[in-house]
Design a protein around this motif. Structure first.
Motif, PDB file in Angstrom:
ATOM      1  N   ILE A  99      35.865  90.214 -17.404  1.00 29.66           N
ATOM      2  CA  ILE A  99      37.240  89.755 -17.528  1.00 29.66           C
ATOM      3  C   ILE A  99      37.238  88.240 -17.380  1.00 29.66           C
ATOM      4  O   ILE A  99      36.692  87.709 -16.414  1.00 29.66           O
ATOM      5  CB  ILE A  99      38.127  90.382 -16.438  1.00 29.66           C
ATOM      6  N   SER A 100      37.831  87.557 -18.358  1.00 33.13           N
ATOM      7  CA  SER A 100      37.895  86.096 -18.331  1.00 33.13           C
ATOM      8  C   SER A 100      39.303  85.647 -18.673  1.00 33.13           C
ATOM      9  O   SER A 100      39.857  86.078 -19.678  1.00 33.13           O
ATOM     10  CB  SER A 100      36.954  85.486 -19.374  1.00 33.13           C
ATOM     11  N   PRO A 101      39.891  84.756 -17.862  1.00 31.40           N
ATOM     12  CA  PRO A 101      41.185  84.193 -18.248  1.00 31.40           C
ATOM     13  C   PRO A 101      41.030  83.425 -19.559  1.00 31.40           C
ATOM     14  O   PRO A 101      40.048  82.714 -19.750  1.00 31.40           O
ATOM     15  CB  PRO A 101      41.534  83.243 -17.107  1.00 31.40           C
ATOM     16  N   THR A 102      41.962  83.573 -20.472  1.00 33.50           N
ATOM     17  CA  THR A 102      41.855  82.863 -21.744  1.00 33.50           C
ATOM     18  C   THR A 102      42.065  81.364 -21.572  1.00 33.50           C
ATOM     19  O   THR A 102      41.613  80.578 -22.396  1.00 33.50           O
ATOM     20  CB  THR A 102      42.859  83.411 -22.780  1.00 33.50           C
ATOM     21  N   ALA A 103      42.725  80.957 -20.476  1.00 37.34           N
ATOM     22  CA  ALA A 103      43.056  79.541 -20.270  1.00 37.34           C
ATOM     23  C   ALA A 103      41.935  78.736 -19.620  1.00 37.34           C
ATOM     24  O   ALA A 103      42.027  77.511 -19.539  1.00 37.34           O
ATOM     25  CB  ALA A 103      44.322  79.429 -19.414  1.00 37.34           C
ATOM     26  N   VAL A 104      40.875  79.394 -19.148  1.00 39.35           N
ATOM     27  CA  VAL A 104      39.775  78.683 -18.487  1.00 39.35           C
ATOM     28  C   VAL A 104      38.462  79.405 -18.815  1.00 39.35           C
ATOM     29  O   VAL A 104      38.418  80.622 -18.874  1.00 39.35           O
ATOM     30  CB  VAL A 104      40.010  78.580 -16.956  1.00 39.35           C
ATOM     31  N   ALA A 105      37.414  78.654 -19.051  1.00 43.47           N
ATOM     32  CA  ALA A 105      36.117  79.231 -19.418  1.00 43.47           C
ATOM     33  C   ALA A 105      35.363  79.684 -18.171  1.00 43.47           C
ATOM     34  O   ALA A 105      34.385  79.064 -17.759  1.00 43.47           O
ATOM     35  CB  ALA A 105      35.304  78.221 -20.207  1.00 43.47           C
ATOM     36  N   ARG A 106      35.825  80.756 -17.559  1.00 38.39           N
ATOM     37  CA  ARG A 106      35.215  81.318 -16.354  1.00 38.39           C
ATOM     38  C   ARG A 106      35.291  82.840 -16.401  1.00 38.39           C
ATOM     39  O   ARG A 106      36.150  83.411 -17.067  1.00 38.39           O
ATOM     40  CB  ARG A 106      35.946  80.841 -15.094  1.00 38.39           C
ATOM     41  N   TYR A 107      34.392  83.493 -15.672  1.00 37.61           N
ATOM     42  CA  TYR A 107      34.418  84.942 -15.534  1.00 37.61           C
ATOM     43  C   TYR A 107      35.002  85.297 -14.177  1.00 37.61           C
ATOM     44  O   TYR A 107      34.701  84.651 -13.165  1.00 37.61           O
ATOM     45  CB  TYR A 107      33.009  85.529 -15.635  1.00 37.61           C
ATOM     46  N   ALA A 108      35.821  86.340 -14.146  1.00 38.03           N
ATOM     47  CA  ALA A 108      36.388  86.833 -12.899  1.00 38.03           C
ATOM     48  C   ALA A 108      35.375  87.727 -12.209  1.00 38.03           C
ATOM     49  O   ALA A 108      34.645  88.472 -12.860  1.00 38.03           O
ATOM     50  CB  ALA A 108      37.671  87.614 -13.178  1.00 38.03           C
ATOM     51  N   GLY A 109      35.337  87.634 -10.886  1.00 38.95           N
ATOM     52  CA  GLY A 109      34.433  88.478 -10.123  1.00 38.95           C
ATOM     53  C   GLY A 109      34.887  88.609  -8.692  1.00 38.95           C
ATOM     54  O   GLY A 109      35.676  87.803  -8.189  1.00 38.95           O
ATOM     55  N   ALA A 110      34.404  89.635  -8.035  1.00 39.65           N
ATOM     56  CA  ALA A 110      34.687  89.845  -6.619  1.00 39.65           C
ATOM     57  C   ALA A 110      33.870  88.838  -5.817  1.00 39.65           C
ATOM     58  O   ALA A 110      32.659  88.748  -5.982  1.00 39.65           O
ATOM     59  CB  ALA A 110      34.312  91.268  -6.212  1.00 39.65           C
ATOM     60  N   ASN A 111      34.534  88.068  -4.978  1.00 43.02           N
ATOM     61  CA  ASN A 111      33.830  87.083  -4.153  1.00 43.02           C
ATOM     62  C   ASN A 111      33.387  87.768  -2.864  1.00 43.02           C
ATOM     63  O   ASN A 111      34.161  87.921  -1.923  1.00 43.02           O
ATOM     64  CB  ASN A 111      34.735  85.890  -3.851  1.00 43.02           C
ATOM     65  N   LEU A 112      32.136  88.201  -2.832  1.00 45.00           N
ATOM     66  CA  LEU A 112      31.614  88.964  -1.703  1.00 45.00           C
ATOM     67  C   LEU A 112      31.442  88.133  -0.442  1.00 45.00           C
ATOM     68  O   LEU A 112      31.273  88.687   0.639  1.00 45.00           O
ATOM     69  CB  LEU A 112      30.290  89.627  -2.092  1.00 45.00           C
ATOM     70  N   THR A 113      31.497  86.814  -0.563  1.00 36.39           N
ATOM     71  CA  THR A 113      31.377  85.968   0.628  1.00 36.39           C
ATOM     72  C   THR A 113      32.700  85.862   1.383  1.00 36.39           C
ATOM     73  O   THR A 113      32.726  85.357   2.499  1.00 36.39           O
ATOM     74  CB  THR A 113      30.902  84.544   0.260  1.00 36.39           C
ATOM     75  N   LEU A 114      33.791  86.338   0.792  1.00 34.76           N
ATOM     76  CA  LEU A 114      35.109  86.256   1.432  1.00 34.76           C
ATOM     77  C   LEU A 114      35.622  87.624   1.845  1.00 34.76           C
ATOM     78  O   LEU A 114      36.813  87.885   1.824  1.00 34.76           O
ATOM     79  CB  LEU A 114      36.117  85.578   0.490  1.00 34.76           C
ATOM     80  N   GLY A 115      34.712  88.531   2.239  1.00 31.75           N
ATOM     81  CA  GLY A 115      35.093  89.883   2.655  1.00 31.75           C
ATOM     82  C   GLY A 115      36.013  89.844   3.852  1.00 31.75           C
ATOM     83  O   GLY A 115      36.262  88.785   4.404  1.00 31.75           O
TER      84      GLY A 115
END
Length: 94
Positions: free
Chosen positions: A53-69
């Motif tokens: 899943i990637s926001p169309t407005a920014v060239a990044r991939y969405a992911g679960a940030n496991l360091t912020l549990g």
């Protein structure tokens, strides 16, 4: 469902659209939008056994940030995708 494309994601619980907060660090995804604009559009790509899943407005991939549990917030912070950016999409019973 098409395997690739531009989608809006709607939270049934919040009764709002998910948006990538482009004004915040690491672009967190939040279910707080009442309509679909550029921050509420996502590319959903099928890679066989998982989706990205990637926001169309920014060239990044969405992911679960496991360091912020322990809640593992979803953020669109990755320039490439790995295990943290892989999702399974299933049909809900709603």
């Amino acid at each position: 469902m098409s395997s690739n494309g531009d989608y809006a994601i709607y939270s049934m619980a919040a009764q709002k659209y998910v948006r990538a907060d482009l004004a915040a660090t690491n672009y967190p995804l939040k279910a707080n939008a009442t309509s679909i604009g550029s921050w509420e559009r996502f590319y959903v790509t099928n890679w066989g056994s998982y989706f990205t899943i990637s926001p169309t407005a920014v060239a990044r991939y969405a992911g679960a940030n496991l360091t912020l549990g322990p809640d593992y917030p979803i953020q669109a912070r990755a320039a490439s995708f790995g295990t943290w950016e892989q999702f399974r999409i299933t049909r809900s019973a709603c």
